[in-house]
Write a protein that holds these residues in place. Structure first.
Motif, PDB file in Angstrom:
ATOM      1  N   SER A 632       9.089  -1.867  83.835  1.00 19.06           N
ATOM      2  CA  SER A 632       9.110  -2.000  85.299  1.00 19.06           C
ATOM      3  C   SER A 632       9.457  -0.691  85.994  1.00 19.06           C
ATOM      4  CB  SER A 632      10.125  -3.078  85.702  1.00 19.06           C
ATOM      5  OG  SER A 632      11.452  -2.670  85.383  1.00 19.06           O
ATOM      6  N   ALA A 633       9.942   0.308  85.239  1.00 16.10           N
ATOM      7  CA  ALA A 633      10.371   1.561  85.863  1.00 16.10           C
ATOM      8  C   ALA A 633       9.214   2.475  86.225  1.00 16.10           C
ATOM      9  CB  ALA A 633      11.338   2.295  84.929  1.00 16.10           C
ATOM     10  N   ALA A 634       8.025   2.254  85.654  1.00 22.07           N
ATOM     11  CA  ALA A 634       6.878   3.118  85.948  1.00 22.07           C
ATOM     12  C   ALA A 634       5.598   2.345  85.708  1.00 22.07           C
ATOM     13  CB  ALA A 634       6.912   4.370  85.077  1.00 22.07           C
ATOM     14  N   ALA A 635       4.617   2.572  86.581  1.00 18.92           N
ATOM     15  CA  ALA A 635       3.376   1.815  86.496  1.00 18.92           C
ATOM     16  C   ALA A 635       2.575   2.143  85.246  1.00 18.92           C
ATOM     17  CB  ALA A 635       2.536   2.089  87.754  1.00 18.92           C
ATOM     18  N   ASP A 636       2.697   3.387  84.753  1.00 25.06           N
ATOM     19  CA  ASP A 636       1.883   3.777  83.599  1.00 25.06           C
ATOM     20  C   ASP A 636       2.408   3.223  82.286  1.00 25.06           C
ATOM     21  OD1 ASP A 636       4.150   5.293  83.403  1.00 25.06           O
ATOM     22  OD2 ASP A 636       3.121   7.229  83.234  1.00 25.06           O
ATOM     23  N   ARG A 637       3.472   2.413  82.343  1.00 20.96           N
ATOM     24  CA  ARG A 637       4.018   1.820  81.119  1.00 20.96           C
ATOM     25  C   ARG A 637       3.458   0.424  80.844  1.00 20.96           C
ATOM     26  NH1 ARG A 637      10.484   3.414  81.683  1.00 20.96           N
ATOM     27  NH2 ARG A 637      10.205   5.670  81.377  1.00 20.96           N
ATOM     28  N   SER A 638       2.624  -0.043  81.741  1.00 20.92           N
ATOM     29  CA  SER A 638       2.129  -1.420  81.610  1.00 20.92           C
ATOM     30  C   SER A 638       1.344  -1.642  80.329  1.00 20.92           C
ATOM     31  CB  SER A 638       1.262  -1.768  82.821  1.00 20.92           C
ATOM     32  OG  SER A 638       0.149  -0.880  82.889  1.00 20.92           O
ATOM     33  N   CYS A 639       0.624  -0.606  79.877  1.00 19.82           N
ATOM     34  CA  CYS A 639      -0.186  -0.769  78.671  1.00 19.82           C
ATOM     35  C   CYS A 639       0.700  -1.042  77.460  1.00 19.82           C
ATOM     36  CB  CYS A 639      -1.045   0.460  78.446  1.00 19.82           C
ATOM     37  SG  CYS A 639      -0.105   2.006  78.342  1.00 19.82           S
ATOM     38  N   VAL A 640       1.888  -0.432  77.427  1.00 18.03           N
ATOM     39  CA  VAL A 640       2.816  -0.659  76.320  1.00 18.03           C
ATOM     40  C   VAL A 640       3.361  -2.073  76.382  1.00 18.03           C
ATOM     41  CG1 VAL A 640       5.000   0.059  75.251  1.00 18.03           C
ATOM     42  CG2 VAL A 640       3.439   1.780  76.183  1.00 18.03           C
ATOM     43  N   PHE A 641       3.712  -2.534  77.586  1.00 12.67           N
ATOM     44  CA  PHE A 641       4.228  -3.897  77.692  1.00 12.67           C
ATOM     45  C   PHE A 641       3.157  -4.913  77.300  1.00 12.67           C
ATOM     46  CE2 PHE A 641       5.046  -7.908  79.721  1.00 12.67           C
ATOM     47  CZ  PHE A 641       6.393  -8.123  79.436  1.00 12.67           C
ATOM     48  N   ASP A 642       1.929  -4.666  77.711  1.00 13.01           N
ATOM     49  CA  ASP A 642       0.853  -5.603  77.365  1.00 13.01           C
ATOM     50  C   ASP A 642       0.696  -5.701  75.849  1.00 13.01           C
ATOM     51  OD1 ASP A 642       0.496  -5.905  80.034  1.00 13.01           O
ATOM     52  OD2 ASP A 642      -1.343  -4.688  80.146  1.00 13.01           O
ATOM     53  N   ALA A 643       0.724  -4.541  75.174  1.00 13.77           N
ATOM     54  CA  ALA A 643       0.608  -4.549  73.718  1.00 13.77           C
ATOM     55  C   ALA A 643       1.811  -5.224  73.074  1.00 13.77           C
ATOM     56  CB  ALA A 643       0.474  -3.110  73.214  1.00 13.77           C
ATOM     57  N   PHE A 644       2.994  -5.003  73.635  1.00 12.04           N
ATOM     58  CA  PHE A 644       4.194  -5.661  73.126  1.00 12.04           C
ATOM     59  C   PHE A 644       4.088  -7.182  73.297  1.00 12.04           C
ATOM     60  CE2 PHE A 644       8.396  -7.462  74.072  1.00 12.04           C
ATOM     61  CZ  PHE A 644       9.047  -7.197  72.877  1.00 12.04           C
ATOM     62  N   TRP A 645       3.622  -7.603  74.425  1.00 11.00           N
ATOM     63  CA  TRP A 645       3.477  -9.039  74.697  1.00 11.00           C
ATOM     64  C   TRP A 645       2.530  -9.688  73.683  1.00 11.00           C
ATOM     65  CZ3 TRP A 645       5.580 -12.931  77.028  1.00 11.00           C
ATOM     66  CH2 TRP A 645       4.838 -14.069  77.356  1.00 11.00           C
ATOM     67  N   GLU A 646       1.441  -9.001  73.374  1.00 12.34           N
ATOM     68  CA  GLU A 646       0.493  -9.529  72.392  1.00 12.34           C
ATOM     69  C   GLU A 646       1.116  -9.578  70.998  1.00 12.34           C
ATOM     70  OE1 GLU A 646      -2.957  -7.130  72.631  1.00 12.34           O
ATOM     71  OE2 GLU A 646      -3.459  -7.721  74.700  1.00 12.34           O
ATOM     72  N   ALA A 647       1.921  -8.562  70.651  1.00 15.99           N
ATOM     73  CA  ALA A 647       2.579  -8.552  69.351  1.00 15.99           C
ATOM     74  C   ALA A 647       3.592  -9.692  69.236  1.00 15.99           C
ATOM     75  CB  ALA A 647       3.279  -7.203  69.118  1.00 15.99           C
ATOM     76  N   CYS A 648       4.285  -9.987  70.338  1.00  6.93           N
ATOM     77  CA  CYS A 648       5.233 -11.106  70.344  1.00  6.93           C
ATOM     78  C   CYS A 648       4.509 -12.430  70.112  1.00  6.93           C
ATOM     79  CB  CYS A 648       5.992 -11.163  71.671  1.00  6.93           C
ATOM     80  SG  CYS A 648       7.211  -9.863  71.891  1.00  6.93           S
ATOM     81  N   ALA A 649       3.409 -12.596  70.801  1.00 11.81           N
ATOM     82  CA  ALA A 649       2.651 -13.824  70.644  1.00 11.81           C
ATOM     83  C   ALA A 649       2.139 -13.977  69.224  1.00 11.81           C
ATOM     84  CB  ALA A 649       1.494 -13.841  71.644  1.00 11.81           C
ATOM     85  N   ALA A 650       1.680 -12.867  68.647  1.00 17.14           N
ATOM     86  CA  ALA A 650       1.188 -12.926  67.271  1.00 17.14           C
ATOM     87  C   ALA A 650       2.314 -13.268  66.312  1.00 17.14           C
ATOM     88  CB  ALA A 650       0.556 -11.582  66.905  1.00 17.14           C
ATOM     89  N   ALA A 651       3.516 -12.739  66.565  1.00 21.14           N
ATOM     90  CA  ALA A 651       4.654 -13.035  65.687  1.00 21.14           C
ATOM     91  C   ALA A 651       5.014 -14.509  65.745  1.00 21.14           C
ATOM     92  CB  ALA A 651       5.847 -12.182  66.086  1.00 21.14           C
ATOM     93  N   LEU A 652       4.801 -15.124  66.904  1.00 20.81           N
ATOM     94  CA  LEU A 652       5.102 -16.545  67.066  1.00 20.81           C
ATOM     95  C   LEU A 652       3.933 -17.437  66.645  1.00 20.81           C
ATOM     96  CD1 LEU A 652       6.860 -16.300  70.545  1.00 20.81           C
ATOM     97  CD2 LEU A 652       7.961 -16.868  68.378  1.00 20.81           C
ATOM     98  N   GLY A 653       2.810 -16.797  66.270  1.00 19.72           N
ATOM     99  CA  GLY A 653       1.648 -17.562  65.849  1.00 19.72           C
ATOM    100  C   GLY A 653       0.953 -18.246  67.004  1.00 19.72           C
ATOM    101  N   LEU A 654       1.044 -17.623  68.191  1.00 21.12           N
ATOM    102  CA  LEU A 654       0.499 -18.236  69.393  1.00 21.12           C
ATOM    103  C   LEU A 654      -0.547 -17.324  70.033  1.00 21.12           C
ATOM    104  CD1 LEU A 654       3.873 -19.319  71.034  1.00 21.12           C
ATOM    105  CD2 LEU A 654       2.336 -20.760  69.663  1.00 21.12           C
ATOM    106  N   GLU A 655      -1.429 -17.938  70.804  1.00 18.11           N
ATOM    107  CA  GLU A 655      -2.296 -17.185  71.687  1.00 18.11           C
ATOM    108  C   GLU A 655      -1.554 -17.019  72.998  1.00 18.11           C
ATOM    109  OE1 GLU A 655      -5.205 -15.792  71.301  1.00 18.11           O
ATOM    110  OE2 GLU A 655      -5.358 -16.401  69.191  1.00 18.11           O
ATOM    111  N   PRO A 656      -1.508 -15.800  73.563  1.00 17.68           N
ATOM    112  CA  PRO A 656      -0.793 -15.633  74.833  1.00 17.68           C
ATOM    113  C   PRO A 656      -1.331 -16.575  75.899  1.00 17.68           C
ATOM    114  CG  PRO A 656      -1.415 -13.516  73.889  1.00 17.68           C
ATOM    115  CD  PRO A 656      -2.136 -14.572  73.105  1.00 17.68           C
ATOM    116  N   SER A 657      -0.451 -17.391  76.479  1.00 20.06           N
ATOM    117  CA  SER A 657      -0.876 -18.342  77.519  1.00 20.06           C
ATOM    118  C   SER A 657      -0.973 -17.670  78.871  1.00 20.06           C
ATOM    119  CB  SER A 657       0.112 -19.507  77.613  1.00 20.06           C
ATOM    120  OG  SER A 657       1.424 -19.018  77.857  1.00 20.06           O
ATOM    121  N   VAL A 658      -0.320 -16.491  78.966  1.00 29.56           N
ATOM    122  CA  VAL A 658      -0.424 -15.705  80.193  1.00 29.56           C
ATOM    123  C   VAL A 658      -0.742 -14.279  79.794  1.00 29.56           C
ATOM    124  CG1 VAL A 658       1.190 -17.127  81.513  1.00 29.56           C
ATOM    125  CG2 VAL A 658       2.062 -15.208  80.193  1.00 29.56           C
ATOM    126  N   THR A 659      -1.246 -13.519  80.714  1.00 24.13           N
ATOM    127  CA  THR A 659      -1.556 -12.123  80.428  1.00 24.13           C
ATOM    128  C   THR A 659      -0.279 -11.306  80.479  1.00 24.13           C
ATOM    129  OG1 THR A 659      -1.899 -11.540  82.736  1.00 24.13           O
ATOM    130  CG2 THR A 659      -3.799 -12.407  81.507  1.00 24.13           C
TER     131      THR A 659
END
Length: 665
Positions: A632-659
């Protein structure tokens, strides 16, 4: 430094290189106790024990191949293993190094195995040490027969893994040990015979710019000296000639350099030296002879006082005659050809001094241990300059190791590294320990002592400081794996500045070599890890993301390795559970920053972080919050958060329900 730590300047001068070998020009600080770099420098002769690139480059320039080297090279290329046998002085170790060393060859590193490693159980031929294209050296020339058989019994399995990984092994053996080689490896043996000594001397001097007239090589004394000289002795002669060139007068000729060097290395007939000494043994003058032989060039009044102190330590009856009734000091010195020179300093020929030291160490074994307290006091005297102290340490250590008694040297190191040690004492301890570590016959004894000390908590500051310096210097240059292990123990078990210095040198050493980095990582978080908070703190220091993502001399980045990623995840897991948040928050931000800068390694970095958390536990939730706050501290960090979110979903064995964007909202 007495009592509480305070600033004490005992030597304001800078580093001085007192030898002809490599110099580690670093000053190490601990409680304002400074060990200058010259205490850790080594001579050319001792440098042959190291694998430092500068030393190996120098060796290659001076190297004259022994007979049999071509055959050995062919066998090594064909089979990946060769057993190199030769007599002492044949250049067998140098030949092994030249077989293995190639500064332009692939990702594999040259390293030597320590047959008497304090951590080795059974054979040192551990397949876990083999990495792709490694080049390995094992020197068995000083090993007893039973241990040689034990090492060679592990060779079949070790060699199989060696071949799988494209690695190479050269085992150096004495020619008498050939009979111990199993029949299945008899064809792997190559015998080498040393090159002609004059060729070695000429080549060494040629590369240093010394090209005398051909007739000057034909001096009878030189011919006689070389007739029985091995390669090590020739190297000493070359170093002595170069020393005379450097310190002589501009008008001096090669003949003068040569003759002065020979006078040092091939002194008066030993019988003559012995006869002169034995004429003095009935009185107090024997102590003056030995003191002068250990400290040639010192002031006469100091030598007389030190000799009297030696007599007291040895409980020898003192001279009870009135001072003016005694023999004059100059006459006592003249009795063994010592002379007073400029500044009232005593001059004694190098040849006589060396022969005298040999005489006393050979003929009076009890002296070896009894002289320790005298040596401790004498060499610490303010009257001696730094160079004189180091020269004394060199001579004393040389004699103890020559006759096979390393214990007095260890005793001195112990005495010079007490809680009230001065800078001069700590520097002498560092020098003595460096010489011990690099000794071919007794080096393992000192490496084991360092290991034992490193595992003890609460070492005196001077001792911890000395151990760190020697580990980062001589030990890292010869046995870097052992240096890593000992620095780890010091960083774990010491406190305050000592622990910080050990940690910093560990990071410096592992930052230069991917194999050493993996070794340190395994020690901290592998199956054998201690799983203590101090290990987690060290892991956080070690886990610099830029070190993990940088290419490794043509090899993939460290983080590309599956085993490395697994260990990194385990390290993060322990850090999250054992340490407070402030201990790891900054390092987590470093990883996220690196993921933003380095898209090629972003997925690997984030997978490690996510893999450190139990999907069913609170750690993943906590990390999610930390990453979300960072993003949230910088707009150019969103790509890292998006990739992190996808990795979390994969670890839980889920398809991300939200972007990822919705998750950041």
């Amino acid at each position: 430094m007495n009592g509480q730590p305070h600033t004490r300047v005992t030597d304001p001068s800078g580093n001085v290189h007192t030898g002809s070998g490599p110099q580690y020009n670093n000053s190490h600080y601990y409680y304002d106790l400074r060990i200058d770099g010259s205490a850790l420098s080594v001579s050319t002769k001792k440098a042959t024990q190291t694998l430092a690139p500068d030393d190996l480059s120098r060796l290659r320039r001076h190297f004259v191949p022994p007979s049999g080297l071509g055959n050995a090279r062919a066998k090594l290329s064909e089979r990946g293993t060769v057993l190199l046998c030769g007599a002492p002085g044949s250049g067998r170790r140098s030949a092994a190094l030249m077989l293995l060393w190639d500064p332009h060859r692939g990702p594999g590193r040259l390293h030597q195995l320590d047959e008497q490693d304090a951590e080795a159980n059974g054979s040192v031929l551990d397949t876990g040490q083999i990495e792709a294209e490694d080049r390995m050296l094992l020197d068995l020339t000083s090993t007893d027969d039973d241990r040689v058989r034990q090492q060679l019994s592990a060779l079949p399995h070790f060699r199989a893994v060696l071949r799988e990984r494209g690695a190479s092994l050269v085992i150096v053996m004495d020619f008498r040990q050939r009979q111990l080689v199993p029949a299945e490896f008899a064809s792997f043996v190559v015998e080498v015979e040393g090159p002609e000594p004059l060729r070695v001397l000429k080549r060494t001097l040629l590369y240093e710019g010394v090209e005398p007239d051909a007739r000057e090589w034909e001096a009878p004394r030189l011919t006689a000296f070389l007739s029985s000289a091995g390669t090590g002795t020739v190297a000493e002669l070359a170093a002595a000639i170069l020393h005379e060139r450097q310190h002589g007068r501009p008008a001096d000729t090669f003949a003068l350099w040569r003759d002065r060097a020979l006078a040092k290395l091939a002194p008066l007939e030993r019988k003559e030296v012995v006869a002169r000494i034995e004429r003095l043994l009935g009185g107090t003058d024997a102590a003056l002879v030995l003191t002068t032989a250990l400290l040639p060039g010192a002031r006469a009044d100091f030598l007389e006082s030190a000799a009297e102190d030696m007599l007291a330590v040895l409980r020898h009856p003192a001279d009870d005659q009135p001072v003016l009734g005694r023999t004059a000091l100059t006459a006592r010195l003249n009795a063994f050809d010592a002379r007073l020179g400029e500044g009232n300093r005593v001059e004694l020929s190098d040849g006589f001094a060396a022969a005298a030291r040999d005489y006393f160490w050979d003929n009076y074994p009890a002296l070896r241990h009894q002289l320790v307290p005298w040596a401790e006091r004498t060499v610490s005297a303010p009257a001696l300059a730094k160079e004189e102290r180091y020269a004394f340490v060199d001579r004393y250590v040389e004699q103890c190791l020559r006759v096979g008694t390393p214990e007095p040297v260890q005793d001195l190191v112990d005495r010079w590294t007490q809680p009230d040690s001065t800078q001069a004492e700590a520097s002498m301890a560092a020098r003595a320990l460096t010489l011990g570590v690099l000794d071919r016959r007794h080096g393992s004894c000192f490496r084991r002592q360092i290991y034992d000390w490193a595992r003890k908590p609460g070492l005196p500051p001077a001792r911890a400081h000395v151990l760190v310096g020697v580990c980062r210097g001589a030990l890292a240059a010869s046995y870097p794996d052992q240096a890593v292990t000992r620095l780890l123990h010091l960083a774990r078990r010491q406190r305050g500045a000592a622990a910080g210095e050990a940690r910093d040198k560990l990071l410096e050493l592992t930052g230069e070599d991917a194999r050493l980095y993996r070794r340190a990582l395994s020690a901290l978080v592998g199956d054998a890890g201690a799983q203590q908070p101090v290990d987690s703190r060290l892991f956080i220091a070690l886990a610099a993301p830029e070190r993990l993502t940088a290419p490794q001399d043509g090899a993939p980045a460290l983080i590309r390795g599956r085993r490395v990623r697994e260990q990194l995840s385990e390290g993060w897991r322990r850090a999250f559970t054992q340490l407070p948040t402030e201990a790891w928050r900054r390092r987590l931000a470093d990883w996220l920053d690196e993921a933003a800068r380095n898209p090629a390694e972003r997925e690997a970095l984030l997978q490690v972080l996510v893999g450190s958390c139990d999907p069913q536990g609170s750690a993943l939730t906590d990390m999610y919050g930390a990453v979300r706050k960072w993003a949230s501290a910088a707009a150019d960090r969103s790509c890292v958060f998006d990739a992190f979110w996808e990795a979390c979903a994969a670890a839980l064995g889920l398809e991300p329900s939200v972007t990822g964007r919705e998750a950041r909202a």
